[in-house]
Enzyme design. Structure first.
Site, PDB file in Angstrom:
ATOM      1  N   GLU A 153     -41.198  42.125 -29.285  1.00  0.00           N
ATOM      2  CA  GLU A 153     -42.089  41.236 -28.532  1.00  0.00           C
ATOM      3  C   GLU A 153     -43.557  41.597 -28.740  1.00  0.00           C
ATOM      4  O   GLU A 153     -44.127  42.385 -27.995  1.00  0.00           O
ATOM      5  CB  GLU A 153     -41.765  41.267 -27.040  1.00  0.00           C
ATOM      6  CG  GLU A 153     -42.653  40.339 -26.225  1.00  0.00           C
ATOM      7  CD  GLU A 153     -42.377  40.365 -24.733  1.00  0.00           C
ATOM      8  OE1 GLU A 153     -43.110  39.674 -23.980  1.00  0.00           O
ATOM      9  OE2 GLU A 153     -41.454  41.077 -24.300  1.00  0.00           O
ATOM     10  N   LYS A 158     -39.497  37.857 -30.001  1.00  0.00           N
ATOM     11  CA  LYS A 158     -39.980  37.216 -28.776  1.00  0.00           C
ATOM     12  C   LYS A 158     -41.507  37.119 -28.856  1.00  0.00           C
ATOM     13  O   LYS A 158     -42.224  37.998 -28.399  1.00  0.00           O
ATOM     14  CB  LYS A 158     -39.555  38.006 -27.538  1.00  0.00           C
ATOM     15  CG  LYS A 158     -40.016  37.376 -26.226  1.00  0.00           C
ATOM     16  CD  LYS A 158     -39.491  38.118 -25.008  1.00  0.00           C
ATOM     17  CE  LYS A 158     -40.030  37.489 -23.721  1.00  0.00           C
ATOM     18  NZ  LYS A 158     -39.478  38.152 -22.501  1.00  0.00           N
TER      19      LYS A 158
END
Length: 343
Positions: free
Chosen positions: A183, A225
């Site tokens: 992420e 992500k």
């Protein structure tokens, strides 16, 4: 690649596929205790271990959630908690066909030599923590890096430091057998326009995938992500959802290898409906070669908190609010969301 395609790698690939299977995304329920305290304070609820446990049980036990949610990211406290009748939350999810995951980073700290920037910490003793989480039932993990735009930021040093940490984390996850979610979040705070966010996001993702390759991370057993490419919150040049979708897909196609099975967008500072509408526009444009889905926290939970507000007699209403938002995001995942569905 230096690692064989063994049973562990096959299992991690299957986890990535299960989390992103058709019509499903991720519920991010991995808020730290200080963050959870702020969310509860907004609905005038004291943050205690029991109120946090009770609220998260409402989320995780929502009837029908497995139809729209393929995975849930838990916090360290949460994966150690149980339902009222003594079932561990990770097992509650697994028994319903939802894959349990765990946030493993320890938050952001000022980057040495660049105090206006941050780097994520948590690599020390991460191997041991991952082994423990695996034994507790986690099947994937998540690590968040934070990058800010403005006044010469992010610097190359900041991008490289965070990308290197993400890659080392991902390699450790795969060593243990947990599927890593990578992420790198470019924050939407600031006055930058859509093009600047696209430029920075592209630079960040290029560096992340370079570092993942250097650390011998098997991309088929990972998930990404990222942020949706957005103009800054104080930008004076607005962008339509269609322009945002085009900029996001262009950036991803320039940077993310086809071997990555799925991309799960974070909601960041977007409202519930904004995040859903933009996910919908992205999917209307086609998702090859990846599955394009969501990993939303506040954009799924905000209406649940408002409905519950600390009163367990509102449990049914709170769960209905979560199921409604999850259903809308499943529609957006298919490019089939319409504004009138919000009501």
């Amino acid at each position: 690649m230096t690692r064989p395609m063994n049973v562990s790698i096959t299992s991690m690939i299957r986890t990535a596929q299960a989390v992103t299977r058709e019509g499903r995304g991720i519920l991010a329920a991995d808020e730290s205790s200080p963050t959870m305290a702020k969310r509860l304070a907004a609905v005038r609820v004291d943050s205690t271990e029991e109120t946090r446990r009770s609220y998260r049980e409402i989320l995780l036990s929502t009837p029908g959630l497995e139809e729209f949610v393929g995975g849930v990211i838990l916090f360290d406290e949460t994966i150690r908690q149980q339902t009222r009748d003594g079932k561990p939350f990770a097992r509650l999810l697994s028994d319903r066909g939802i894959v349990p995951g765990i946030k493993v980073d320890l938050g952001i700290r000022p980057l040495a030599g660049s105090p206006d920037e941050v780097v994520t910490e948590g690599l020390d003793r991460l191997r041991e923590r991952l082994v423990e989480y695996d034994a507790m039932g986690a099947r994937f993990a998540k690590w968040r890096a934070v990058l800010r735009i403005g006044d010469g930021r992010p610097t190359t040093a900041c991008i490289e430091a965070n990308a290197h940490a993400l890659a080392r984390y991902a390699a450790l996850c795969q060593e243990v057998g947990l599927t890593p979610i990578v992420e790198p979040e470019v924050l939407m705070d600031g006055a930058h326009d859509l093009d600047e966010c696209a430029r920075v996001t592209e630079a960040v993702l290029h560096c992340v995938y370079d570092q993942l390759a250097r650390q011998h991370v098997i991309l088929e057993a990972t998930l990404l992500k990222p942020n949706i490419v957005l103009p800054g919150t104080t930008c004076r040049t607005p962008a339509s959802d269609e322009e945002i979708a085009d900029a996001t897909l262009t950036t991803l196609r320039r940077t993310v290898p086809a071997a990555v099975p799925g991309i799960l967008f974070l909601s960041g500072g977007q409202s519930d409906q904004e995040a859903t509408a933009r996910l919908d526009q992205i999917n209307r444009r086609g998702h090859e070669p990846w599955e394009l889905s969501y990993s939303f926290g506040r954009a799924l939970q905000a209406p649940v908190l408002r409905a519950w507000a600390g009163d367990n007699s509102h449990r049914t209403a709170a769960q209905a609010a979560l199921l409604h938002r999850a259903r809308l995001n499943a529609a957006a995942r298919a490019g089939a969301w319409l504004p009138e569905m919000e009501d």
